[in-house]
Design a protein around this motif. Sequence first.
Motif, PDB file in Angstrom:
ATOM      1  N   LEU A 179      -4.310 -12.836  -0.130  1.00  0.00           N
ATOM      2  CA  LEU A 179      -3.077 -12.047  -0.085  1.00  0.00           C
ATOM      3  C   LEU A 179      -3.391 -10.697   0.529  1.00  0.00           C
ATOM      4  N   ARG A 180      -2.608 -10.347   1.558  1.00  0.00           N
ATOM      5  CA  ARG A 180      -2.815  -9.062   2.233  1.00  0.00           C
ATOM      6  C   ARG A 180      -1.493  -8.330   2.331  1.00  0.00           C
ATOM      7  N   ARG A 193       1.064 -10.768   4.025  1.00  0.00           N
ATOM      8  CA  ARG A 193       0.593 -12.074   4.497  1.00  0.00           C
ATOM      9  C   ARG A 193      -0.037 -12.836   3.344  1.00  0.00           C
ATOM     10  N   PHE A 194       0.345 -14.105   3.188  1.00  0.00           N
ATOM     11  CA  PHE A 194      -0.232 -14.976   2.169  1.00  0.00           C
ATOM     12  C   PHE A 194      -0.864 -16.168   2.862  1.00  0.00           C
ATOM     13  N   THR A 871     -10.837  -6.336  -0.226  1.00  0.00           N
ATOM     14  CA  THR A 871     -11.162  -5.643   1.028  1.00  0.00           C
ATOM     15  C   THR A 871     -10.076  -4.630   1.345  1.00  0.00           C
ATOM     16  N   PHE A 872     -10.506  -3.433   1.702  1.00  0.00           N
ATOM     17  CA  PHE A 872      -9.579  -2.374   2.110  1.00  0.00           C
ATOM     18  C   PHE A 872      -9.863  -2.048   3.571  1.00  0.00           C
ATOM     19  N   GLU A 909      -6.520  -6.378   0.862  1.00  0.00           N
ATOM     20  CA  GLU A 909      -6.624  -7.832   0.899  1.00  0.00           C
ATOM     21  C   GLU A 909      -7.414  -8.338  -0.295  1.00  0.00           C
ATOM     22  N   VAL A 910      -6.869  -9.340  -0.975  1.00  0.00           N
ATOM     23  CA  VAL A 910      -7.536  -9.983  -2.110  1.00  0.00           C
ATOM     24  C   VAL A 910      -7.843 -11.416  -1.725  1.00  0.00           C
TER      25      VAL A 910
END
Length: 915
Positions: A179-180, A193-194, A871-872, A909-910
């Motif tokens: 997931l972002r 965004r998935f 993430t960043f 983002e995960v």
Amino acid sequence: MNRKLLTTAVCGVLAVPFAALAQDAQSATDIDKVVVTGSLIPQVQIETATPIQSITAEDMQRQGFRDVYDVLRSQPLATGAVQDAQFSGGFTPGAEPISLLGLDPGFTLVLIDGRPMADYPLLYNGQSNFVDLSSIPTAMVERIDIAPGNQSAVYGSSAIAGVVNIILKKRMDGSQLNLRIGAYDQGGGANTRFQFTTGREFGDLSLVFGLQYSEQDPIYGFDRDQIDSTNDNPDPDLRYGSRTFLRSLADGTYVSPDPSTCAPLSRLFGGSTIYDERPGRGFYCGSREEVGYTTIMNKEQSIAGYLNAVYTLNDNAELYGTLLVNRDKSESNSGSRFWQPSTDTGGFIVNADSGEFESFQHIFAPEETGDLDYNNERLTSDSYNFAAGIRGNFGASAWGYDAYYARSQFKIKSRQNWLLAQNVEDFFRESFLGPQLGEYYGYPIYSPDVAAFYRPVTPDEYRSFNSEIRTDSETWTHNLNLQLTNTELFELPAGPVGFAAVLQAGEQKWENPTDPRVVNGEFWGLTGTQGEGKRTNQAVAVEFRVPIFSMLTANLSGRYDQYKNEGLNEDNDTTYKIGLEFRPIESLLLRANYATAFKAPDMAYVFAGDSGFFTTVRDYYRCAVEEPGVPVSDCSFDAEQVFGTRRGAPDLESITAESWGGGVVWSPTPNFSVNADYYHIKIDNKVSDLNLDQLMQEESACRLGQLDPGSPTCVNALARIGRSAPTAPVPNQVETVLTNPINISKEEVSGILADLTYGWQAGSWGDFNLRLSYNVTLDHESQQYPEDPVLDLLSEPFYSSEFRNIGSASLSWNRGPWNANLYGVRYSRTPNYRAQINEAGYAVEGAERVDAMYRFNGTLGYEFTEDVALTFTVNNLLDEDPPEDNTWDVYPYYNNFNYNMYGRSYMLEVNWRFQ
């Protein structure tokens, strides 16, 4: 001088590896044979005679790219300026093409797993076909390979600038959720965004499935302080508002209203409408913020699915199938609609009360349309790529086979509201012009109620004279392929000969049936493209990999293609490629290649129906007859506005090309590699439209008797130029021109590509990896007609604003659960606007250039567990705007074909992996 220094430095890399000849070669680790882009033969060596640049899925994530287009546009090979989704006023506002090596986007062959994609149904710049990159979801991409230069001997048509091969995921163990969410510093463009991907084994059946959903908000010009108003114009003399309510005379001066007239209009365009002045012309009611009501990023919503299945029949054969589907909905706004009376007379009428030729202009504000999005062009795109086949080996032999059917299809539904010519004319006759009182030399006579002109229309009134343009366009391509390979066809003293052969038969279709009301001129001030056609193609290709001696290997390939245009002509082409690999030691490769290529004429060039456009021409005939002795450049008819019609040319032949190059790859350790390659591409029979200026000269000479009016040249020229009658109010005025494409142009480009990768371990500081990439264009020349001078596109900015060189660097770091990456790209200086085009429309001597641009992306990641990571990402880390250009005095005040005004963005983002 800087370019020479950079070129010298890159060439210096070529000499470094020879110092390694005295060193002991490090033994290579045996790896499985694989198929690499640029060849059909499975092989151990990844580096071959064809230089390949690869970007992995990990690279795309770590380097902060938003999507596949962002990845490719950031590569040093992508030096050309393009009309992408940022250019909402073009023919393809929903598409994202690239230009490799500064060549036309249609000269790059885009493949998915080595198979061609269908063209985008709408036409680039209203003329040519190309492949849209926005339809490819990143969740399903394993890596992207880019092979520059001619690859037609392996892949067929269009591989002139190079091949982009997008490799999709084939194997996966477990599942992954991603997931972002993202946003921009200056507002607009918020996105989500998935992604979900999973891989499973069910006995002999292996499946990979993926799903991606994304949303993106638009960015309007008014979202960016740098381009939200005409006050941002770099020319102080042009900082006046758009003329939203304007009354003007034939000499260009304005009939200034009383200042109080504009007060009731002040609410329009967000309360920005004022009593404004254009110096030297007069006063009017206008808005300085009207220009900002265009999109520079589309509103978008997309969903994509992917399935790859492999079923093992036995030890020697497997069935496989791949399906990638995508639906994308995008909206773009090209700006406000406007109206003027009587388009047939340039917007002028005769005012019976003043006795003057007058024009009225009304630009419609969102408050009048009732909705900011009402005028948006809405595109719904549906595309898919499908392949199914069987592959394997013939028993225990070295013979392998791959037989498959592949189909790719792209459909677009375009919907857009536009003014109906008759309805809007009727509305304004009723509201303020009044009944027509007669005609004066073709100009209608009215007694207008000027006070009634200065009032907004209501949303209901606006919609009463609008209608929806509905166009459904489609392309598809499909083919049957049989491929045979043998990595040990027979033995030579230096080793086995590799072999591959391909048989292919396919069909293509292009259909762009523009709403017939557009073609018939029923919409006010609007024209469009149209056409449709089919063609079949057959091909046979062979490839050999021949070890000449232990250090030298030759790669030989040849292909024959035949295209048959339905109901028209056929075209045949034979291409070949020769590559040499010389490995004096295992860590050093010297390579060279020569290849020919072709591009079958775009279906749009062949099958296009009558399509309209507006342009200006120099009327040599009226200059000679009505102003004899006056230099043509000073003649009153130097820039006559005309309506043009363009149609396809059924007898076009293929564009042909040849390329050659050479380079070196040195990999002394598994953690260090450097390579540099020279490329040169020469294109002949390039398709270009007929030269209108030359036609105007020929037509004049025929009318003046300087050429025989009965000659083929005169018959052709006189038929293409339409003039008003000698007894018309404006006698012999050029009204229409007719053009079509022909095979006549030449183009040539050369340059050097270089890459360096280095990885090292720094103990407790972690592990580091560095990659440097660089592309410098040495020469880029073009000649449109045999009689024309050869143009240096690197020094003639009127014809090109491409980047001379692009360099990128990526530094990544890993330490325990932490990882980080810094990616930077440098774009060279480009011509400023006034160097590209002056007031007369011609290139300026001694072109000035704007500064180079740097862009940095930064990512920081942390793995909470082996399965969960965060993430960043910050894109455009320094919030760099396009280079300042004090001469770019037309909106959006920067070169939006080279740069964007998105600004800095953030993405969080995960990623969660599970079984």
